[in-house]
Design an enzyme around this catalytic site. Structure first.
Site, PDB file in Angstrom:
ATOM      1  N   ASP A  40       1.006  -1.220   0.144  1.00  0.00           N
ATOM      2  CA  ASP A  40       0.132  -0.062  -0.178  1.00  0.00           C
ATOM      3  C   ASP A  40       1.015   1.301   0.023  1.00  0.00           C
ATOM      4  OD1 ASP A  40      -3.282   0.061   0.967  1.00  0.00           O
ATOM      5  OD2 ASP A  40      -1.962   1.969   1.031  1.00  0.00           O
ATOM      6  N   ASP A  61       3.558   1.735  -4.877  1.00  0.00           N
ATOM      7  CA  ASP A  61       2.381   2.520  -5.764  1.00  0.00           C
ATOM      8  C   ASP A  61       2.115   1.693  -6.775  1.00  0.00           C
ATOM      9  OD1 ASP A  61       1.218   4.113  -7.410  1.00  0.00           O
ATOM     10  OD2 ASP A  61       2.384   5.875  -6.996  1.00  0.00           O
ATOM     11  N   VAL A  62       0.950   1.069  -7.003  1.00  0.00           N
ATOM     12  CA  VAL A  62       0.542   0.394  -8.081  1.00  0.00           C
ATOM     13  C   VAL A  62       0.840   0.941  -9.379  1.00  0.00           C
ATOM     14  CG1 VAL A  62      -0.566  -1.337  -6.686  1.00  0.00           C
ATOM     15  CG2 VAL A  62      -1.686   0.360  -7.953  1.00  0.00           C
ATOM     16  N   SER A 139     -15.559  -3.478 -10.238  1.00  0.00           N
ATOM     17  CA  SER A 139     -16.597  -2.927  -9.488  1.00  0.00           C
ATOM     18  C   SER A 139     -17.973  -3.110 -10.289  1.00  0.00           C
ATOM     19  CB  SER A 139     -16.433  -1.333  -9.704  1.00  0.00           C
ATOM     20  OG  SER A 139     -17.443  -0.582  -9.276  1.00  0.00           O
ATOM     21  N   TYR A 152     -13.620   6.184 -14.170  1.00  0.00           N
ATOM     22  CA  TYR A 152     -13.617   5.015 -13.233  1.00  0.00           C
ATOM     23  C   TYR A 152     -14.308   3.847 -13.867  1.00  0.00           C
ATOM     24  CZ  TYR A 152     -14.646   2.595  -8.737  1.00  0.00           C
ATOM     25  OH  TYR A 152     -14.490   1.403  -7.844  1.00  0.00           O
ATOM     26  N   LYS A 156     -12.689   0.572 -14.915  1.00  0.00           N
ATOM     27  CA  LYS A 156     -12.997  -1.019 -14.214  1.00  0.00           C
ATOM     28  C   LYS A 156     -13.684  -1.584 -15.633  1.00  0.00           C
ATOM     29  CE  LYS A 156     -12.170  -0.151  -9.773  1.00  0.00           C
ATOM     30  NZ  LYS A 156     -11.143  -0.987  -8.989  1.00  0.00           N
ATOM     31  N   VAL A 185     -19.666  -0.403  -1.049  1.00  0.00           N
ATOM     32  CA  VAL A 185     -19.076  -0.855   0.392  1.00  0.00           C
ATOM     33  C   VAL A 185     -18.707   0.465   1.364  1.00  0.00           C
ATOM     34  CG1 VAL A 185     -17.413  -2.524   1.128  1.00  0.00           C
ATOM     35  CG2 VAL A 185     -18.192  -2.648  -0.965  1.00  0.00           C
ATOM     36  N   THR A 187     -16.420   1.894   3.100  1.00  0.00           N
ATOM     37  CA  THR A 187     -14.957   2.289   3.381  1.00  0.00           C
ATOM     38  C   THR A 187     -14.560   3.554   3.376  1.00  0.00           C
ATOM     39  OG1 THR A 187     -14.406   2.322   1.086  1.00  0.00           O
ATOM     40  CG2 THR A 187     -14.624  -0.119   1.960  1.00  0.00           C
TER      41      THR A 187
HETATM   42  P1  NAP Z   1     -10.010   2.665   0.092  1.00  0.00           P
HETATM   43  O1  NAP Z   1     -11.013   2.552   1.265  1.00  0.00           O
HETATM   44  O2  NAP Z   1      -9.740   3.897  -0.366  1.00  0.00           O
HETATM   45  O3  NAP Z   1      -8.681   1.846   0.363  1.00  0.00           O
HETATM   46  C1  NAP Z   1      -7.689   1.945  -0.590  1.00  0.00           C
HETATM   47  C2  NAP Z   1      -6.312   1.541  -0.268  1.00  0.00           C
HETATM   48  O4  NAP Z   1      -5.449   1.489  -1.576  1.00  0.00           O
HETATM   49  C3  NAP Z   1      -5.803   2.820   0.649  1.00  0.00           C
HETATM   50  O5  NAP Z   1      -5.104   2.287   1.707  1.00  0.00           O
HETATM   51  C4  NAP Z   1      -5.130   3.714  -0.310  1.00  0.00           C
HETATM   52  O6  NAP Z   1      -3.997   4.180   0.246  1.00  0.00           O
HETATM   53  C5  NAP Z   1      -4.358   2.681  -1.332  1.00  0.00           C
HETATM   54  N1  NAP Z   1      -4.185   3.095  -2.666  1.00  0.00           N
HETATM   55  C6  NAP Z   1      -4.591   3.881  -3.418  1.00  0.00           C
HETATM   56  N2  NAP Z   1      -3.885   4.196  -4.618  1.00  0.00           N
HETATM   57  C7  NAP Z   1      -2.749   3.432  -4.453  1.00  0.00           C
HETATM   58  C8  NAP Z   1      -1.651   3.076  -5.458  1.00  0.00           C
HETATM   59  N3  NAP Z   1      -1.447   3.790  -6.261  1.00  0.00           N
HETATM   60  N4  NAP Z   1      -0.880   2.083  -5.071  1.00  0.00           N
HETATM   61  C9  NAP Z   1      -1.073   1.424  -3.904  1.00  0.00           C
HETATM   62  N5  NAP Z   1      -2.155   1.584  -2.861  1.00  0.00           N
HETATM   63  C10 NAP Z   1      -2.852   2.499  -3.356  1.00  0.00           C
HETATM   64  O7  NAP Z   1     -10.670   1.890  -0.897  1.00  0.00           O
HETATM   65  P2  NAP Z   1     -11.680   0.754  -1.024  1.00  0.00           P
HETATM   66  O8  NAP Z   1     -13.191   1.105  -1.012  1.00  0.00           O
HETATM   67  O9  NAP Z   1     -11.526  -0.498   0.002  1.00  0.00           O
HETATM   68  O10 NAP Z   1     -11.578   0.013  -2.344  1.00  0.00           O
HETATM   69  C11 NAP Z   1     -10.710  -1.200  -2.844  1.00  0.00           C
HETATM   70  C12 NAP Z   1     -10.890  -1.331  -4.219  1.00  0.00           C
HETATM   71  O11 NAP Z   1     -12.419  -1.943  -4.531  1.00  0.00           O
HETATM   72  C13 NAP Z   1     -10.551  -0.441  -5.329  1.00  0.00           C
HETATM   73  O12 NAP Z   1     -10.204  -0.818  -6.364  1.00  0.00           O
HETATM   74  C14 NAP Z   1     -12.104   0.240  -5.598  1.00  0.00           C
HETATM   75  O13 NAP Z   1     -12.228   0.795  -6.656  1.00  0.00           O
HETATM   76  C15 NAP Z   1     -13.006  -0.993  -5.440  1.00  0.00           C
HETATM   77  N6  NAP Z   1     -14.236  -0.931  -4.991  1.00  0.00           N
HETATM   78  C16 NAP Z   1     -14.697  -0.386  -3.893  1.00  0.00           C
HETATM   79  C17 NAP Z   1     -16.071  -0.069  -3.708  1.00  0.00           C
HETATM   80  C18 NAP Z   1     -16.607   0.730  -2.714  1.00  0.00           C
HETATM   81  O14 NAP Z   1     -17.906   0.838  -2.547  1.00  0.00           O
HETATM   82  N7  NAP Z   1     -15.755   0.986  -1.535  1.00  0.00           N
HETATM   83  C19 NAP Z   1     -17.069  -0.396  -4.637  1.00  0.00           C
HETATM   84  C20 NAP Z   1     -16.675  -1.371  -6.075  1.00  0.00           C
HETATM   85  C21 NAP Z   1     -15.005  -1.249  -6.026  1.00  0.00           C
HETATM   86  P3  NAP Z   1      -4.088   5.975   0.495  1.00  0.00           P
HETATM   87  O15 NAP Z   1      -5.489   6.036   1.285  1.00  0.00           O
HETATM   88  O16 NAP Z   1      -2.990   6.187   1.415  1.00  0.00           O
HETATM   89  O17 NAP Z   1      -4.134   6.485  -0.764  1.00  0.00           O
END
Ligand code: NAP
Length: 247
Positions: A40, A61-62, A139, A152, A156, A185, A187
């Protein structure tokens, strides 16, 4: 034949593993016995989680190919093999085609699509040896469009078809490749948007189950689809969305 969800001795990388869905998956894979690598940008939260689950944190950083290559190399150096990579790291954006800047497009594509491809590419040679698997986190917005999600939706949607393509490429090596397509979700990513009552009502009205998901509800499916119990599942983009894409 006996199939189980045991990950004892197996090594799992989870990108974006410090928070949200990634954190829930890291905990769940660890409960099932895996050596978990939390990768992360957020070093503080990632290190804390890694110490709680007896895992390892690697900063990454991915969107930077070299960093993803290094993440995989360091993991294999430490644990001797790689069994699962979960390409979960992602960022959101809320702009229509007219409002979106070129920088926003580039940034979303580089993290949400390029980052997933780098993870698949770096992991592939090691997964061929372990007959492991790839899980991408796409997503519902990779399966359907919505207003104000231009970049987005595109990224996706790319992950969804990348998943099918990589599944076809690697099937001959018994490497399975799938994605989960979550609905909304709870988060850190969605905290602000879901704090807006009007938006929350919109999300609930679009979701037949009538509520947002907890990260653990995604993590349970992630462990199942990555386990031997799902040994004949590949090339699938599985909605875990309370029914959002059913209508
Ligand atoms: P989140 O709460 O924002 O957590 C994502 C984590 O990834 C954070 O720790 C963030 O670090 C890290 N990150 C961001 N950019 C990065 C990079 N370039 N390299 C490495 N790490 C990175 O997100 P989440 O809601 O858990 O989402 C996780 C995945 O599920 C994502 O792909 C998102 O698109 C997908 N998703 C989420 C939802 C939803 O409703 N939450 C729905 C559909 C899909 P920082 O915070 O320090 O930037």
């Amino acid at each position: 034949m006996v199939f189980d969800m045991n990950f004892d001795g197996k090594t799992v990388i989870i990108t974006g593993g410090s928070k949200g869905i990634g954190k829930a998956m890291a905990k769940k894979f660890s409960e099932y016995g895996a050596n978990v690598v939390v990768a992360d940008l957020d070093e503080e939260k990632g290190k804390k989680l890694a110490s709680e689950i007896d895992g390892v944190f690697i900063g990454c950083d991915v969107s930077e190919k070299e960093q993803v290559d290094e993440l995989v190399d360091k993991t294999v150096e430490k644990f001797g093999s790689l069994d699962v990579i979960v390409n979960n790291a992602g960022i959101g954006s809320m702009s229509t085609i007219e409002d979106m800047s070129h920088e926003e497009w580039k940034n979303i594509i580089s993290v949400d699509l390029d980052g997933v491809m780098y993870g698949c590419k770096a992991a592939a040679p090691h997964l061929k040896k372990s007959e492991g698997c790839i899980l991408n986190i796409a997503s519902i917005y990779g399966l359907v469009g919505d207003v104000g999600a231009t970049a987005y939706n595109a990224a996706k949607g790319g992950v969804v078809n990348l998943t099918r393509s990589v599944a076809d490429d690697l099937a001959q090596y018994n490497v399975r490749v799938n994605s989960i397509c979550p609905g909304f979700v709870r988060t850190p990513m969605t905290e602000e948007a879901l704090g807006d009552d009007e938006f929350k009502s919109y999300v609930e009205s679009m979701t037949p189950l009538g509520r947002v998901a907890e990260p653990e509800e995604i993590a349970e499916v992630a462990v199942f689809i990555s386990s031997d119990k799902a040994s004949y599942v590949t090339g699938v983009n599985l909605p875990v969305d309370g029914g959002w894409t059913s209508h």
